[in-house]
Design a protein around this motif. Structure first.
Motif, PDB file in Angstrom:
ATOM      1  N   GLU A  41       0.825  -1.202   0.000  1.00 33.47           N
ATOM      2  CA  GLU A  41       0.000   0.000   0.000  1.00 33.47           C
ATOM      3  C   GLU A  41       0.864   1.259   0.000  1.00 33.47           C
ATOM      4  N   GLU A  45       0.994   4.157  -2.803  1.00 34.73           N
ATOM      5  CA  GLU A  45       0.730   5.554  -2.468  1.00 34.73           C
ATOM      6  C   GLU A  45       1.843   6.459  -3.003  1.00 34.73           C
ATOM      7  N   ARG A 245     -10.155   3.039  -1.049  1.00 33.18           N
ATOM      8  CA  ARG A 245      -9.386   4.252  -1.317  1.00 33.18           C
ATOM      9  C   ARG A 245     -10.096   5.490  -0.780  1.00 33.18           C
TER      10      ARG A 245
END
Length: 281
Positions: A41, A45, A245
């Motif tokens: 993740e 990002e 999200r």
């Protein structure tokens, strides 16, 4: 970690020591899996923010090729929407039709809710999460103060759930001639097509609500009718990554409408009909 290993090593009985080692290894393996999700993740990002892969590689001290591998290794980020370990799905139980409580009837669940559990279990298995289900007794008493917990139960079947739902200032279950859902922000009322004109559709509620002990949250799914919860599950199957999200693991609520096959009860279509109402900053 060192203290845990020392504790296990000092256990005198060899079988107890072996069992403790097995249990500790399972715990560590769960942590490694979750950490790989967090790593994936974080890299996603960084890439989404526009950081070049070369810069990410330099800062991590790995090659650019390795960054690509790490970005696809481990469970997807949206796994965290459900939890980090074994997920318990609590479904509403009812007494057997035609039997009074003093006749010791069996507790049964609807076909829709069993189907919902199977769909959720399959979805979570694909993200390396195990799931189990439990039946909420007809009294509606359910322990909400647990991690990794999903509740599928209408407020009319559980006074505890109904109490928690009263804290949602945006969306509310209500009843006049029939149960329905109300968007208190827009003032709009959402009624089940089944009750309006008999067509095969329903409305469901999806939210992350606070535990009673104030130490976390649980996922909550319910429909005006049982099939409405199936519509919510269908929505999760098809929109989980986008939903995650938007809300991550923060508290929220929204309404989902669905259409289904009246003979098979298979959900054919689901869509969000209200905003994602955030319950906290």
């Amino acid at each position: 970690m060192h203290d845990d290993m020392e504790r296990v090593s000092r256990i005198g009985d060899p079988v107890d020591r072996a069992k403790a080692a097995i249990d500790l290894m399972a715990t560590y393996q769960g942590w490694v899996l979750e950490l790989s999700r967090v790593r994936r993740e974080a890299i996603e990002e960084a890439q989404a923010s526009g950081m070049p892969q070369a810069e990410i590689a330099t800062r991590l001290g790995v090659s650019r090729g390795r960054v690509g591998q790490l970005a696809s290794a481990g469970p997807p980020p949206e796994r965290a929407f459900f939890g980090t370990d074994l997920v318990t799905v609590s479904v509403a139980g009812m007494y057997e039709a035609g039997k009074a409580p003093d006749q010791n009837p069996s507790e049964v669940v609807t076909r829709e809710d069993l189907n919902n559990f199977e769909h959720l279990r399959k979805l979570m298995t694909g993200m390396k999460l195990d799931a189990q289900y439990e039946v909420i007794p007809p009294t509606g008493i359910v322990n909400l103060n647990r991690d990794n917990h999903i509740v599928i139960c209408g407020p009319r079947r559980s006074p505890i759930v109904a109490q928690v739902l009263e804290g949602d200032d945006s969306l509310r279950f209500a009843k006049d001639t029939a149960w329905h859902l109300v968007d208190q922000v827009s003032g709009k009322t959402y009624r089940s097509p089944v009750d309006e004109d008999g067509s095969a559709g329903d409305i469901g509620y999806l939210g992350r609500l606070p535990r009673l002990d104030g130490k976390g949250t649980f996922l909550y799914v319910a429909g005006v009718h049982a099939i409405g919860a199936s519509g919510v599950v269908h929505y999760l199957e098809n929109n989980l990554a986008d939903l995650y999200r938007e809300v991550r693991t923060r508290r929220f609520s929204t309404l989902i409408s669905c259409r289904y096959d009246p003979e098979t009860l298979e959900v054919l279509e689901s869509r969000r009909v209200t905003p994602l109402y955030r319950h906290e900053g």
